[in-house]
Design an enzyme around this catalytic site. Structure first.
Site, short mmCIF file in Angstrom:
data_model
loop_
_atom_site.label_atom_id
_atom_site.label_comp_id
_atom_site.label_asym_id
_atom_site.label_seq_id
_atom_site.Cartn_x
_atom_site.Cartn_y
_atom_site.Cartn_z
N ASP A 93 0.83 -1.20 0.00
CA ASP A 93 0.00 0.00 0.00
C ASP A 93 0.87 1.25 0.00
OD1 ASP A 93 -2.52 1.33 0.25
OD2 ASP A 93 -1.90 1.84 2.28
N THR B 75 -3.22 4.94 -3.86
CA THR B 75 -2.17 5.71 -3.19
C THR B 75 -0.84 5.62 -3.92
OG1 THR B 75 -1.91 3.82 -1.75
CG2 THR B 75 -3.15 5.65 -0.89
N THR B 76 -0.55 4.45 -4.49
CA THR B 76 0.67 4.32 -5.28
C THR B 76 0.52 5.16 -6.55
OG1 THR B 76 0.67 2.05 -4.53
CG2 THR B 76 2.31 2.65 -6.16
N ASP C 248 -8.72 -0.89 2.21
CA ASP C 248 -8.77 -0.28 0.87
C ASP C 248 -10.05 -0.69 0.16
OD1 ASP C 248 -6.31 0.69 1.42
OD2 ASP C 248 -5.35 -0.02 -0.42
P1 ADP Z 1 -2.73 1.76 -5.74
O1 ADP Z 1 -2.10 1.86 -4.40
O2 ADP Z 1 -2.51 2.98 -6.55
O3 ADP Z 1 -4.15 1.33 -5.69
P2 ADP Z 1 -2.20 -0.84 -6.72
O4 ADP Z 1 -0.96 -1.60 -6.45
O5 ADP Z 1 -3.44 -1.25 -6.01
O6 ADP Z 1 -1.90 0.66 -6.48
O7 ADP Z 1 -2.45 -0.94 -8.27
C1 ADP Z 1 -3.54 -0.35 -8.88
C2 ADP Z 1 -3.45 -0.44 -10.38
O8 ADP Z 1 -3.51 -1.80 -10.80
C3 ADP Z 1 -4.63 0.27 -10.99
O9 ADP Z 1 -4.18 1.08 -12.03
C4 ADP Z 1 -5.49 -0.88 -11.50
O10 ADP Z 1 -6.22 -0.49 -12.62
C5 ADP Z 1 -4.48 -1.93 -11.81
N1 ADP Z 1 -5.07 -3.26 -11.79
C6 ADP Z 1 -5.68 -3.86 -10.75
N2 ADP Z 1 -6.12 -5.08 -11.09
C7 ADP Z 1 -5.78 -5.27 -12.37
C8 ADP Z 1 -5.96 -6.34 -13.33
N3 ADP Z 1 -6.57 -7.44 -12.99
N4 ADP Z 1 -5.47 -6.17 -14.56
C9 ADP Z 1 -4.85 -5.03 -14.91
N5 ADP Z 1 -4.64 -3.99 -14.07
C10 ADP Z 1 -5.10 -4.10 -12.83
MG MG Z 2 -4.90 -0.45 -4.96
#
Ligand code: ADP
Ligand code: MG
Length: 616
Positions: free
Chosen positions: A116, A149-150, A446
């Protein structure tokens, strides 16, 4: 001429320490020399003015305290940008379903494993004044929408990275800021236009749609393997609390051990058995439709003889004092029993006397219940917490369909289910290591936030870089209609948005250039059929992510774009950092090192030293 040549020419005054601020072949600007020459080594204060004829005739102006460090100008701006880029580099690899996790351990030996962005940023304990802004936006994104958040840190870092060459080439930051703001406005309008509404669906349909959003959030977490299982649990929990805005109405209890799949949802309240005294085991542990009394008073012998001074003339009077005390507590206990409650919970201790008294009358009691749990029991069962046992009326008692004490792993849990007000839900989490459960809890948080957001705003966009690519395409197209420098700036803003799909590919080990080219081509189709295409995380190609149910609430993207742009503009608008000597001694050398963009020696910050121009 180089600085050492300058020093040789001036022959004096230049402090060798000063030289050490400028590594290697740094070229000293000729205008710097007067600053060196006018410094008076015997004066307790420095004079921060160039030595000119006028200055020599005027009295010295003392503006800042000795030891004050100011860095300003383009070099300072670039140094700030470098620091922010270094921070973005730290979280870069955690983005997306194939992102890596970070293990952070502090000096106390606590270890945290997390994916996170906000958690990592908080634990990094960043001291650089400009880079701290990124920590703040991660935190605000976390509290505002819960996810992304990332994304927000990465976007801000990328905006600044795109701005850097322009700054180095002498573009005025205000021009960049203005264009970036316009671009953000256009981008957000575009996201709103592309968002699809889930309003007006039946409850069942809505549930499955919300579960998709939760699953997307969970897919990038440690518990991603069980995302469907947890997603439906989260949706049930959020729907259970209805319109209640208080997040703490959803409790998450962690019980180490067992399997992830042993986790379960209680439609009511569950908490760990509290500390109990002798007699507890004789109490019944299961009730159907019990009345519940909630207290915030102590049901214990106070032994006042230790707290108060009592003078007695006759030893036989001593017994009367002891008796008085016993009578008080018996009176209290009696009133509790008379209220008709079968379960007595108290925020404060219920001693052995009380425990035994209740056990004899087939009543269950628990003392020292955590404030939060007691509040949740009150909300769920419709009871009110009492601060006195006098006049307990029926209305203040709560009730639920079933109360039982159940064994979960090594712990015993008090579980209240089938609560009439139904404003609470509790998720009991199981799993191996402590760190794992901790991270699982953060991930569920989250997901809970996302479902609540999606429920409130009820619009979603396609994730996996699809929305970012589409907005980027739109901005590029828009930029072409603009004459002037702004065209370049908006173009680079558009390019920065592509960091999301690019990083998703990088983290999954795909060829980012290849995938991005495919995506650009697809999104450029005039028919508009490619606008939902994003990275296909399973095959390394591209796919219609809306059809594949990789959904995110639109508000996540809107907030991320807004916050990242604001942060980038804020960093760009700072052209001078002044550090007063007090804060220097408080923060130590660490902060001083960070000022130059070099960070605290952590691997993540190394090797990106930007140089602020220092004046002494
Ligand atoms: P954040 O902390 O920003 O939420 P994450 O590590 O949760 O970061 O990553 C979020 C990103 O991963 C988003 O851009 C989301 O669209 C993408 N994402 C999540 N699941 C999938 C998936 N199954 N296929 C492609 N992209 C995905
Ligand atoms: Mg996320």
């Amino acid at each position: 001429m180089s600085l050492s040549e300058c020093a040789a020419q001036t022959k004096r005054i230049v402090n060798p320490l000063f030289l050490s601020f400028f590594p290697g072949n740094f070229r000293c600007h000729i205008y710097s020399l007067p600053f060196l020459l006018c410094r008076n080594p015997t004066s307790p204060y420095s004079l921060y003015r160039p030595l000119t004829m006028t200055a020599m005739m005027q009295p010295q102006i003392i503006l800042l305290k000795e030891g004050t460090d100011t860095s300003q100008g383009k070099a300072q701006l670039v140094s700030n940008i470098n620091a922010c880029m270094a921070v973005a580099d730290v979280v870069r690899t955690t983005l997306g379903p194939r992102g890596m996790d970070k293990l952070i351990h502090d000096e106390k030996g606590n270890t945290t494993i997390s994916n996170d962005g906000a958690t990592i940023m908080k634990l990094l304990d960043i001291v650089h004044p400009a880079a701290k802004i990124l920590v703040d936006i991660a935190k605000s994104q976390d509290s505002e929408v819960g996810d992304g958040t990332t994304t927000v840190v990465l976007l801000a870092g990328e905006f600044l990275k795109e701005a850097k060459p322009f700054i180095e080439d002498g573009v005025h930051p205000q021009n960049l800021i203005r264009s970036f703001r316009t671009a953000a406005y256009l981008a957000i309008e575009m996201v709103k236009e592309l968002a699809q509404s889930i309003e007006g669906k039946s409850l069942e349909e809505k549930k499955s749609l919300l579960a998709k959003c939760a699953a997307t959030t969970l897919s990038s977490k440690l518990i991603g393997g069980e995302k469907e299982f947890f997603a439906s649990m989260v949706v049930d929990a959020v729907l259970a609390i209805g319109t209640d805005d208080r997040l703490n109405m959803i409790g998450i209890k962690k019980v180490p051990g067992g399997n992830m799949r042993d986790s379960f949802l209680v439609n009511g309240v569950a908490f760990k058995k509290t500390f109990s005294y002798a007699g507890f085991e004789q109490q019944p542990k299961k009730f159907v439709m019990p009345k519940i009394l909630l207290l915030n008073i102590e049901l214990e012998l106070k032994s006042e003889k230790e707290n108060a001074e009592i003078r007695l003339s006759d030893p036989s009077q001593y017994q009367s004092i002891v008796d008085a005390e016993w009578n008080i507590i018996y009176d209290k206990l009696d009133k509790c029993v008379k209220s008709g409650a079968k379960i007595v919970l108290s925020r404060l201790a219920i001693g052995d006397l009380g425990t035994q008294y209740f056990a004899d009358r087939d009543i269950f009691c628990a003392g020292r219940v955590a404030e939060e749990d007691l509040q949740r029991v009150a909300a769920a069962t419709g009871g009110t917490v009492q601060t006195s046992v006098n006049n307990i009326i029926d209305e203040v008692l709560g009730s639920c369909e079933l109360f039982e004490e159940r064994q979960v792993g090594n712990e015993r849990f008090n579980i209240f289910s089938g609560c009439p007000s139904g404003q609470t839900a509790t998720i009991v989490l199981r799993g191996g290591a402590d760190q794992f459960i901790e991270e699982a809890e953060r991930s569920l948080h989250d997901a809970i936030m996302i479902v609540r957001r999606a429920l409130k705003n009820s619009t979603v966009v396609a994730g996996g870089g699809a929305i970012d690519m589409e907005v980027s395409r739109y901005l590029r197209q828009h930029a072409r209609t603009i004459a002037g420098k702004s065209q370049l700036f908006i173009n680079s803003y558009a390019k920065a948005l592509e960091v999301i799909p690019r990083q998703l590919c990088d983290n999954a080990g795909f060829d980012a250039t290849d995938v991005l080219n495919k995506l650009r081509q697809k999104h450029a189709l005039h028919s508009g059929e490619g606008k939902l295409y994003g990275v296909d995380i399973n095959t390394g190609g591209i796919a219609d992510n809306y059809a594949n149910f990789v959904w995110e609430p639109a508000v996540v993207k809107i907030n991320a774009i807004n916050a990242a742009t604001e942060a980038a503009c804020l960093v760009l608008s700072v052209d001078e950092t002044v550090k007063n000597p007090k804060s220097e001694s408080a923060q130590g050398d660490a902060a001083a090192g960070a000022m130059g963009g070099r960070g605290r020696g952590g691997a993540a910050f190394r090797g990106r030293g930007g140089r602020g121009m220092r004046r002494r």
